[in-house]
Design an enzyme around this catalytic site. Structure first.
Site, PDB file in Angstrom:
ATOM      1  N   ARG A  44     -56.584  54.647  60.032  1.00  0.00           N
ATOM      2  CA  ARG A  44     -55.599  53.809  59.321  1.00  0.00           C
ATOM      3  C   ARG A  44     -56.334  52.557  58.862  1.00  0.00           C
ATOM      4  NH1 ARG A  44     -56.795  49.840  61.915  1.00  0.00           N
ATOM      5  NH2 ARG A  44     -55.077  48.753  60.912  1.00  0.00           N
ATOM      6  N   GLY A  45     -55.614  51.707  58.111  1.00  0.00           N
ATOM      7  CA  GLY A  45     -56.268  50.548  57.497  1.00  0.00           C
ATOM      8  C   GLY A  45     -56.674  50.939  56.084  1.00  0.00           C
ATOM      9  N   ARG A  87     -50.090  58.652  52.298  1.00  0.00           N
ATOM     10  CA  ARG A  87     -49.437  57.358  52.569  1.00  0.00           C
ATOM     11  C   ARG A  87     -49.303  56.607  51.231  1.00  0.00           C
ATOM     12  NH1 ARG A  87     -51.533  54.041  57.612  1.00  0.00           N
ATOM     13  NH2 ARG A  87     -49.418  53.227  57.442  1.00  0.00           N
ATOM     14  N   GLN A 194     -51.027  47.658  66.366  1.00  0.00           N
ATOM     15  CA  GLN A 194     -52.433  47.578  65.915  1.00  0.00           C
ATOM     16  C   GLN A 194     -53.114  46.313  66.441  1.00  0.00           C
ATOM     17  OE1 GLN A 194     -49.850  48.360  63.926  1.00  0.00           O
ATOM     18  NE2 GLN A 194     -50.428  49.739  62.285  1.00  0.00           N
ATOM     19  N   ASP A 235     -52.959  45.666  51.989  1.00  0.00           N
ATOM     20  CA  ASP A 235     -52.914  47.087  51.611  1.00  0.00           C
ATOM     21  C   ASP A 235     -52.836  47.272  50.111  1.00  0.00           C
ATOM     22  OD1 ASP A 235     -51.728  46.955  54.520  1.00  0.00           O
ATOM     23  OD2 ASP A 235     -52.630  48.918  54.179  1.00  0.00           O
ATOM     24  N   ASN A 245     -48.862  43.902  53.047  1.00  0.00           N
ATOM     25  CA  ASN A 245     -49.645  44.087  54.276  1.00  0.00           C
ATOM     26  C   ASN A 245     -48.675  44.510  55.369  1.00  0.00           C
ATOM     27  OD1 ASN A 245     -52.223  43.972  55.648  1.00  0.00           O
ATOM     28  ND2 ASN A 245     -51.447  42.197  56.745  1.00  0.00           N
ATOM     29  N   LYS A 246     -49.209  44.721  56.546  1.00  0.00           N
ATOM     30  CA  LYS A 246     -48.406  45.224  57.671  1.00  0.00           C
ATOM     31  C   LYS A 246     -47.106  44.428  57.853  1.00  0.00           C
ATOM     32  CE  LYS A 246     -49.004  48.026  59.584  1.00  0.00           C
ATOM     33  NZ  LYS A 246     -48.330  49.297  59.193  1.00  0.00           N
TER      34      LYS A 246
HETATM   35  O1  MRU Z   1     -50.403  51.047  58.877  1.00  0.00           O
HETATM   36  P1  MRU Z   1     -51.824  50.590  58.927  1.00  0.00           P
HETATM   37  O2  MRU Z   1     -52.354  50.407  60.317  1.00  0.00           O
HETATM   38  O3  MRU Z   1     -52.722  51.455  58.070  1.00  0.00           O
HETATM   39  O4  MRU Z   1     -51.786  49.154  58.260  1.00  0.00           O
HETATM   40  C1  MRU Z   1     -52.963  48.425  58.159  1.00  0.00           C
HETATM   41  C2  MRU Z   1     -52.783  47.077  57.606  1.00  0.00           C
HETATM   42  O5  MRU Z   1     -51.703  46.672  57.244  1.00  0.00           O
HETATM   43  C3  MRU Z   1     -54.024  46.249  57.424  1.00  0.00           C
HETATM   44  O6  MRU Z   1     -53.756  44.893  57.609  1.00  0.00           O
HETATM   45  C4  MRU Z   1     -54.563  46.471  56.012  1.00  0.00           C
HETATM   46  O7  MRU Z   1     -54.726  47.830  55.753  1.00  0.00           O
HETATM   47  C5  MRU Z   1     -55.842  45.785  55.788  1.00  0.00           C
HETATM   48  S1  MRU Z   1     -57.134  46.594  56.631  1.00  0.00           S
HETATM   49  C6  MRU Z   1     -58.624  45.958  56.241  1.00  0.00           C
END
Ligand code: MRU
Length: 344
Positions: A44-45, A87, A194, A235, A245-246
């Site tokens: 993920r990320g 995703r 996370q 993201d 972002n998250k």
């Molecule tokens: O759902 P995830 O864990 O993929 O979400 C990740 C995030 O929101 C990160 O902050 C984002 O991808 C930046 S990662 C360098």
């Protein structure tokens, strides 16, 4: 710390659903399983998802390279479709698949085996460029961090979210490596944790001082003067500087603004969606509500209660102090500074 890498004919992924208690690496050669690993958040990320999808396209090509050219190209359309459907929010996924598809389109007259070899080179390039971009972002971002600063971060934008080094945590690492004696507050980041499971794990492992807090503590830490700046990843960034972002990042941005604390976003230009004019158009992934009702298989909410689980939110550009990219730091007005990055 590399969460995803190619080795001995297979794609290796550190299973991020098992961290921090188990460090298990899986091997993949089937593009369908690579797609499933993205959906299940084994990886993920945003940047790490892009790197994974790049290799996913390559493994799809490897499976079909024995077919006649027409049939091969048809199968590759399906491979790209399957990977794109994993995703919806992180643009790096689409950016990487588009890049791989570009290699196929630009070499359509070549044999499937020749195209497959070129796809491997492209996937390797996406991976190694990502590491370099994180290093460059780190160098630019570290300039914004003062000696003894305490940085709040949300989610995991670290080595585990990229090919290595990290975006927001790349800035942290670069400041630390420059001897700035910084420390980090990590929001635990409900519901997928996370922050608790990944950010605390990787910073602690590197010996960078980190304090874990629950998401609802961030405001109080700011009120007490314990936070000097916020650095988060992204993201998808729209052309006007709105940042997906998250989930929870939006709340942190409001808290930072209310307390006069700089709010920095660290993201490579592969996270900027130059075709999207505002964050209003960003598709927000809705995930299984079991992520809210259960923790490690243990039910924590009543049966039948209504739940919502948006995985991301959008921070309006008005709340963003600066965006740190591998090409430099950009400031408001973002609708002018962001488009300039495209030609840099
Ligand atoms: O759902 P995830 O864990 O993929 O979400 C990740 C995030 O929101 C990160 O902050 C984002 O991808 C930046 S990662 C360098």
């Amino acid at each position: 710390m590399k969460p995803v890498y190619y080795e001995n004919g297979a794609l290796k992924m550190l299973d991020q659903t098992l961290l921090p208690t188990e460090e298990v690496t899986h091997s993949y050669t089937d593009y369908r399983e690579i797609a499933a690993a993205i959906v299940d958040m084994i990886v993920r990320g945003a940047p790490a998802i892009g790197v994974t999808a790049g290799y996913g396209v390559y493994f799809g090509a490897l499976e079909f390279e024995g077919l006649p050219r027409g049939a091969f190209l048809k199968e590759m359309e399906t491979v790209c479709q399957v990977l794109r459907a994993t995703r919806p929010t992180a643009v790096n996924l689409f950016w990487a698949v588009d890049r791989m598809e570009g290699v196929i389109e630009n070499n359509a007259e070549k044999t499937p085996a020749e195209i497959t070899a070129l796809l491997k080179t492209e996937a390797d390039a996406i991976c190694s460029e990502d590491i370099q971009m994180c290093r460059d972002m780190g160098a630019y971002g570290a300039e914004l961090i003062h000696r003894k600063d305490t940085i709040l971060t949300h989610c995991n934008a670290g080595a585990l979210a990229t090919a290595d080094y990290g975006t927001a945590l790349g800035v942290v690492r670069a400041a630390w490596e420059a001897g700035k004696e910084i420390s980090v507050y990590a929001d635990e980041t409900r519901p997928f944790l996370q922050g608790a499971r990944l950010t605390a794990y990787e910073l602690h492992k590197d010996g960078i001082p980190v304090t874990l807090i629950t998401d609802n503590m961030a405001g109080w830490m700011m009120k007490q003067g314990k936070i000097d700046c916020v650095v988060v990843g992204a993201d998808r960034i729209a052309r006007n500087g709105d940042v997906a972002n998250k989930i929870g990042t939006y709340s942190v941005s409001i808290l930072a603004k209310a307390h006069g604390i700089p709010f920095y976003v660290a993201a490579p230009t592969s996270t900027i969606d130059f075709n999207m004019w505002s964050g209003d158009d960003i598709v927000i992934e809705e995930r299984d509500t079991r992520e809210i009702s259960h923790i490690k298989g243990q039910q924590i909410a009543p049966d039948g209660v209504r739940m919502e689980n948006p995985a991301f939110d959008v921070t309006p550009h008005q709340n963003v102090t600066a965006i740190i990219t591998e090409k430099g730091v950009v400031y408001p007005p973002f609708d002018l500074s962001i488009p300039r990055l495209q030609d840099k």
